[in-house]
Design a protein around this motif. Structure first.
Motif, PDB file in Angstrom:
ATOM      1  N   LEU A  39       0.835  -1.198   0.000  1.00  0.00           N
ATOM      2  CA  LEU A  39       0.000   0.000   0.000  1.00  0.00           C
ATOM      3  C   LEU A  39       0.871   1.249   0.000  1.00  0.00           C
ATOM      4  N   LYS A  40       1.861   1.287   0.852  1.00  0.00           N
ATOM      5  CA  LYS A  40       2.729   2.457   0.953  1.00  0.00           C
ATOM      6  C   LYS A  40       3.568   2.633  -0.314  1.00  0.00           C
ATOM      7  N   LEU A  41       4.113   1.561  -0.838  1.00  0.00           N
ATOM      8  CA  LEU A  41       4.924   1.640  -2.054  1.00  0.00           C
ATOM      9  C   LEU A  41       4.078   2.104  -3.235  1.00  0.00           C
ATOM     10  N   GLU A  42       2.880   1.553  -3.384  1.00  0.00           N
ATOM     11  CA  GLU A  42       2.016   1.955  -4.491  1.00  0.00           C
ATOM     12  C   GLU A  42       1.546   3.401  -4.335  1.00  0.00           C
ATOM     13  N   SER A  43       1.319   3.841  -3.110  1.00  0.00           N
ATOM     14  CA  SER A  43       0.956   5.239  -2.869  1.00  0.00           C
ATOM     15  C   SER A  43       2.097   6.158  -3.293  1.00  0.00           C
ATOM     16  N   LEU A  44       3.292   5.808  -2.907  1.00  0.00           N
ATOM     17  CA  LEU A  44       4.465   6.597  -3.280  1.00  0.00           C
ATOM     18  C   LEU A  44       4.615   6.627  -4.801  1.00  0.00           C
ATOM     19  N   THR A  45       4.393   5.514  -5.450  1.00  0.00           N
ATOM     20  CA  THR A  45       4.496   5.443  -6.911  1.00  0.00           C
ATOM     21  C   THR A  45       3.483   6.366  -7.577  1.00  0.00           C
TER      22      THR A  45
END
Length: 120
Positions: free
Chosen positions: A79-85
Motif C-alpha cells: 500500500l505504501k509503495l504503491e501510494s508513493l508510486t
C-alpha cells in the motif's frame, strides 16, 4: 508452541499465495497505474478479519486465519509503495483516492464484518 507456529505458517503461506494470484489477475485485467489489486485485497481482508474477530472462533482459528492468512493476505508495505508510486507519477487524484478508500472503507468494512460475525 510449535503447533502455533505451524498454524501461522500454513495460514501465511495460503494468504501470500492468494494475494499474489489476485494482484496479478487484477493487474492483467485493468492494466492501469491504479492499484486495484491491493485495494481489493486490503478491503476484503479488513472485512474478513472483522468477521473473524466478531465470530470469536477460538485461538487456533485466530492463529491460522487471523494472524497467518490475513497477515500475509493483506499488505501495508505494498500500500505504501504503491501510494508513493502514484505520487511520484504526479497522479495525485489517484493517490488521494487510493489512500482515502483504503483507510475509510477499510475501517467501515472491518466494523461491518465484526457486527456480522457477532450475529453469526
Amino acid at each position: 508452541m510449535w503447533m502455533n507456529v505451524a498454524l501461522v505458517g500454513a495460514g501465511g503461506f495460503a494468504g501470500a499465495v492468494l494475494r499474489y494470484y489476485i494482484s496479478k489477475k487484477m493487474a492483467e485485467r485493468f492494466q492501469t497505474d491504479f492499484p486495484y489489486g491491493t485495494l481489493t485485497i486490503n478491503l476484503t481482508g479488513s472485512f474478513l478479519l472483522g468477521l473473524l474477530i466478531g465470530a470469536n472462533p477460538g485461538a487456533a482459528v485466530l492463529l491460522l486465519a487471523g494472524t497467518g492468512f490475513m497477515g500475509a493476505f493483506t499488505t501495508f508495505s505494498t500500500l505504501k509503495l504503491e501510494s508513493l508510486t502514484l505520487a511520484r507519477k504526479s497522479l495525485f487524484g489517484a493517490f488521494i483516492g487510493y489512500l482515502g478508500a483504503t483507510y475509510t472503507l477499510g475501517i467501515v468494512l472491518a466494523y461491518v464484518g465484526y457486527y456480522i460475525g457477532r450475529a453469526l
